[in-house]
Design a protein around this motif. Sequence first.
Motif, PDB file in Angstrom:
ATOM      1  N   LYS A  83       0.867  18.723 -25.345  1.00  0.00           N
ATOM      2  CA  LYS A  83       0.352  18.081 -26.554  1.00  0.00           C
ATOM      3  C   LYS A  83       1.358  18.118 -27.693  1.00  0.00           C
ATOM      4  O   LYS A  83       1.516  17.132 -28.429  1.00  0.00           O
ATOM      5  CB  LYS A  83      -0.943  18.778 -26.977  1.00  0.00           C
ATOM      6  CG  LYS A  83      -1.591  18.200 -28.232  1.00  0.00           C
ATOM      7  CD  LYS A  83      -2.903  18.912 -28.546  1.00  0.00           C
ATOM      8  CE  LYS A  83      -3.547  18.318 -29.801  1.00  0.00           C
ATOM      9  NZ  LYS A  83      -4.849  18.995 -30.109  1.00  0.00           N
ATOM     10  N   TYR A  84       2.042  19.243 -27.850  1.00  0.00           N
ATOM     11  CA  TYR A  84       2.941  19.439 -28.991  1.00  0.00           C
ATOM     12  C   TYR A  84       4.420  19.353 -28.611  1.00  0.00           C
ATOM     13  O   TYR A  84       5.277  19.751 -29.395  1.00  0.00           O
ATOM     14  CB  TYR A  84       2.649  20.786 -29.653  1.00  0.00           C
ATOM     15  CG  TYR A  84       1.250  20.904 -30.194  1.00  0.00           C
ATOM     16  CD1 TYR A  84       0.750  19.988 -31.097  1.00  0.00           C
ATOM     17  CD2 TYR A  84       0.424  21.947 -29.775  1.00  0.00           C
ATOM     18  CE1 TYR A  84      -0.544  20.093 -31.583  1.00  0.00           C
ATOM     19  CE2 TYR A  84      -0.871  22.064 -30.264  1.00  0.00           C
ATOM     20  CZ  TYR A  84      -1.348  21.138 -31.160  1.00  0.00           C
ATOM     21  OH  TYR A  84      -2.622  21.258 -31.642  1.00  0.00           O
ATOM     22  N   ASP A  85       4.696  18.842 -27.420  1.00  0.00           N
ATOM     23  CA  ASP A  85       6.082  18.662 -26.970  1.00  0.00           C
ATOM     24  C   ASP A  85       6.841  19.988 -26.986  1.00  0.00           C
ATOM     25  O   ASP A  85       7.918  20.107 -27.555  1.00  0.00           O
ATOM     26  CB  ASP A  85       6.795  17.619 -27.846  1.00  0.00           C
ATOM     27  CG  ASP A  85       8.147  17.195 -27.277  1.00  0.00           C
ATOM     28  OD1 ASP A  85       8.350  17.362 -26.053  1.00  0.00           O
ATOM     29  OD2 ASP A  85       9.002  16.738 -28.052  1.00  0.00           O
ATOM     30  N   LEU A  86       6.261  20.987 -26.333  1.00  0.00           N
ATOM     31  CA  LEU A  86       6.859  22.318 -26.257  1.00  0.00           C
ATOM     32  C   LEU A  86       7.111  22.738 -24.811  1.00  0.00           C
ATOM     33  O   LEU A  86       7.201  23.924 -24.510  1.00  0.00           O
ATOM     34  CB  LEU A  86       5.930  23.350 -26.924  1.00  0.00           C
ATOM     35  CG  LEU A  86       5.696  23.195 -28.432  1.00  0.00           C
ATOM     36  CD1 LEU A  86       4.570  24.116 -28.891  1.00  0.00           C
ATOM     37  CD2 LEU A  86       6.976  23.496 -29.195  1.00  0.00           C
ATOM     38  N   TYR A  87       7.244  21.740 -23.926  1.00  0.00           N
ATOM     39  CA  TYR A  87       7.356  22.040 -22.504  1.00  0.00           C
ATOM     40  C   TYR A  87       8.710  21.626 -21.933  1.00  0.00           C
ATOM     41  O   TYR A  87       8.877  21.506 -20.725  1.00  0.00           O
ATOM     42  CB  TYR A  87       6.229  21.333 -21.747  1.00  0.00           C
ATOM     43  CG  TYR A  87       5.711  22.076 -20.535  1.00  0.00           C
ATOM     44  CD1 TYR A  87       6.506  22.982 -19.829  1.00  0.00           C
ATOM     45  CD2 TYR A  87       4.423  21.870 -20.082  1.00  0.00           C
ATOM     46  CE1 TYR A  87       6.030  23.650 -18.711  1.00  0.00           C
ATOM     47  CE2 TYR A  87       3.932  22.533 -18.962  1.00  0.00           C
ATOM     48  CZ  TYR A  87       4.742  23.417 -18.281  1.00  0.00           C
ATOM     49  OH  TYR A  87       4.267  24.083 -17.169  1.00  0.00           O
ATOM     50  N   GLY A  88       9.697  21.424 -22.777  1.00  0.00           N
ATOM     51  CA  GLY A  88      11.018  21.043 -22.310  1.00  0.00           C
ATOM     52  C   GLY A  88      11.162  19.542 -22.158  1.00  0.00           C
ATOM     53  O   GLY A  88      10.171  18.813 -22.028  1.00  0.00           O
ATOM     54  N   ASN A  89      12.400  19.079 -22.156  1.00  0.00           N
ATOM     55  CA  ASN A  89      12.681  17.640 -22.090  1.00  0.00           C
ATOM     56  C   ASN A  89      13.049  17.163 -20.696  1.00  0.00           C
ATOM     57  O   ASN A  89      12.980  15.973 -20.411  1.00  0.00           O
ATOM     58  CB  ASN A  89      13.830  17.287 -23.039  1.00  0.00           C
ATOM     59  CG  ASN A  89      13.438  17.437 -24.498  1.00  0.00           C
ATOM     60  OD1 ASN A  89      12.288  17.258 -24.861  1.00  0.00           O
ATOM     61  ND2 ASN A  89      14.415  17.780 -25.331  1.00  0.00           N
ATOM     62  N   THR A  90      13.471  18.070 -19.830  1.00  0.00           N
ATOM     63  CA  THR A  90      13.903  17.695 -18.486  1.00  0.00           C
ATOM     64  C   THR A  90      13.177  18.551 -17.462  1.00  0.00           C
ATOM     65  O   THR A  90      12.581  19.591 -17.794  1.00  0.00           O
ATOM     66  CB  THR A  90      15.419  17.915 -18.323  1.00  0.00           C
ATOM     67  OG1 THR A  90      15.695  19.325 -18.391  1.00  0.00           O
ATOM     68  CG2 THR A  90      16.201  17.184 -19.410  1.00  0.00           C
ATOM     69  N   VAL A  97      11.023  26.991 -18.132  1.00  0.00           N
ATOM     70  CA  VAL A  97       9.851  27.379 -18.925  1.00  0.00           C
ATOM     71  C   VAL A  97       8.809  28.033 -18.031  1.00  0.00           C
ATOM     72  O   VAL A  97       8.253  29.093 -18.349  1.00  0.00           O
ATOM     73  CB  VAL A  97       9.260  26.157 -19.659  1.00  0.00           C
ATOM     74  CG1 VAL A  97       7.894  26.502 -20.266  1.00  0.00           C
ATOM     75  CG2 VAL A  97      10.201  25.672 -20.753  1.00  0.00           C
ATOM     76  N   ASP A  98       8.528  27.419 -16.881  1.00  0.00           N
ATOM     77  CA  ASP A  98       7.521  27.972 -15.972  1.00  0.00           C
ATOM     78  C   ASP A  98       7.925  29.350 -15.463  1.00  0.00           C
ATOM     79  O   ASP A  98       7.100  30.276 -15.403  1.00  0.00           O
ATOM     80  CB  ASP A  98       7.308  27.030 -14.785  1.00  0.00           C
ATOM     81  CG  ASP A  98       6.451  25.827 -15.138  1.00  0.00           C
ATOM     82  OD1 ASP A  98       5.684  25.910 -16.100  1.00  0.00           O
ATOM     83  OD2 ASP A  98       6.563  24.810 -14.435  1.00  0.00           O
ATOM     84  N   MET A  99       9.191  29.511 -15.093  1.00  0.00           N
ATOM     85  CA  MET A  99       9.647  30.820 -14.608  1.00  0.00           C
ATOM     86  C   MET A  99       9.522  31.884 -15.688  1.00  0.00           C
ATOM     87  O   MET A  99       9.067  33.011 -15.423  1.00  0.00           O
ATOM     88  CB  MET A  99      11.094  30.731 -14.127  1.00  0.00           C
ATOM     89  CG  MET A  99      11.265  30.090 -12.776  1.00  0.00           C
ATOM     90  SD  MET A  99      12.916  30.402 -12.053  1.00  0.00           S
ATOM     91  CE  MET A  99      13.960  29.524 -13.224  1.00  0.00           C
ATOM     92  N   THR A 148      15.673  27.789 -23.620  1.00  0.00           N
ATOM     93  CA  THR A 148      16.133  26.624 -22.852  1.00  0.00           C
ATOM     94  C   THR A 148      17.150  25.799 -23.634  1.00  0.00           C
ATOM     95  O   THR A 148      17.522  24.713 -23.196  1.00  0.00           O
ATOM     96  CB  THR A 148      14.952  25.714 -22.446  1.00  0.00           C
ATOM     97  OG1 THR A 148      14.291  25.237 -23.619  1.00  0.00           O
ATOM     98  CG2 THR A 148      13.980  26.457 -21.564  1.00  0.00           C
ATOM     99  N   GLY A 149      17.595  26.279 -24.774  1.00  0.00           N
ATOM    100  CA  GLY A 149      18.588  25.530 -25.546  1.00  0.00           C
ATOM    101  C   GLY A 149      18.264  25.494 -27.023  1.00  0.00           C
ATOM    102  O   GLY A 149      17.823  26.485 -27.605  1.00  0.00           O
ATOM    103  N   ASP A 150      18.452  24.326 -27.618  1.00  0.00           N
ATOM    104  CA  ASP A 150      18.278  24.180 -29.057  1.00  0.00           C
ATOM    105  C   ASP A 150      16.837  23.913 -29.471  1.00  0.00           C
ATOM    106  O   ASP A 150      16.517  23.946 -30.664  1.00  0.00           O
ATOM    107  CB  ASP A 150      19.151  23.030 -29.580  1.00  0.00           C
ATOM    108  CG  ASP A 150      20.632  23.336 -29.444  1.00  0.00           C
ATOM    109  OD1 ASP A 150      20.998  24.533 -29.474  1.00  0.00           O
ATOM    110  OD2 ASP A 150      21.424  22.388 -29.304  1.00  0.00           O
TER     111      ASP A 150
END
Length: 219
Positions: A83-90, A97-99, A148-150
């Motif tokens: 919903k809030y775009d907090l699950y990574g882009n790729t 993220v899952d790990m 996961t980065g920036d």
Amino acid sequence: MAPVFGYWNVRGLGQYIRLVLEYAGEQYEEKSYKFGPPPEYDRDAWFSVKPTMDLPLPNLPYYIDGDVKLTQSYAILRHLGRKYDLYGNTEKERMMVDMLMDQGRDMRMGFYMTCVNYTEDAAKKYLANQQQTLKLLSNILGKQTWFTGDKITLADFVMYEEFYVNTLLDSSFLDAFPNLKDFVKRFEDLPAIKKFASSPRWIKSLINGPSAAKFSSRG
């Protein structure tokens, strides 16, 4: 109508969700369920309403937002992440993220079991064993801003919370890993998190339910 988040009146597994909601600026209603008085610490505050809840699998925590009716902390987190775009882009980022989220679950279980029948010796052994995990996490974070980065993701909320509770057991928990300590400060300096932490809604040290001897209403 504002989303409703329900959980026990402890930090527990609900804090991940609170942190995300606060970070996202979501106006939500929290329904807090209190344990009964000692020595029974009954759970009637929740069990008395549980059968009436229109939830597929009634449990705590729960999250209701219109037709969205969820239970289980990580199911709620993943919904909020999308919903809030907090699950990574790729896909690679989402796998990380899952790990990290599942690693956080393992860390929380170790922390909780240490607190259930707390002794100083058991805590020292547990904390010593965690240092290898911290080394791996430090390597993953490296010099990145977030895990996961920036861009911040759900993994950062889970990792922050695990670092927070373990530092209650030992304030030097992260001392061997300066980048993890910097991560914690960076997270706590986020304006929305800083505002939340200074509010009366922030639960500081009541981490566990009363089944635990440490960081609960009985110890």
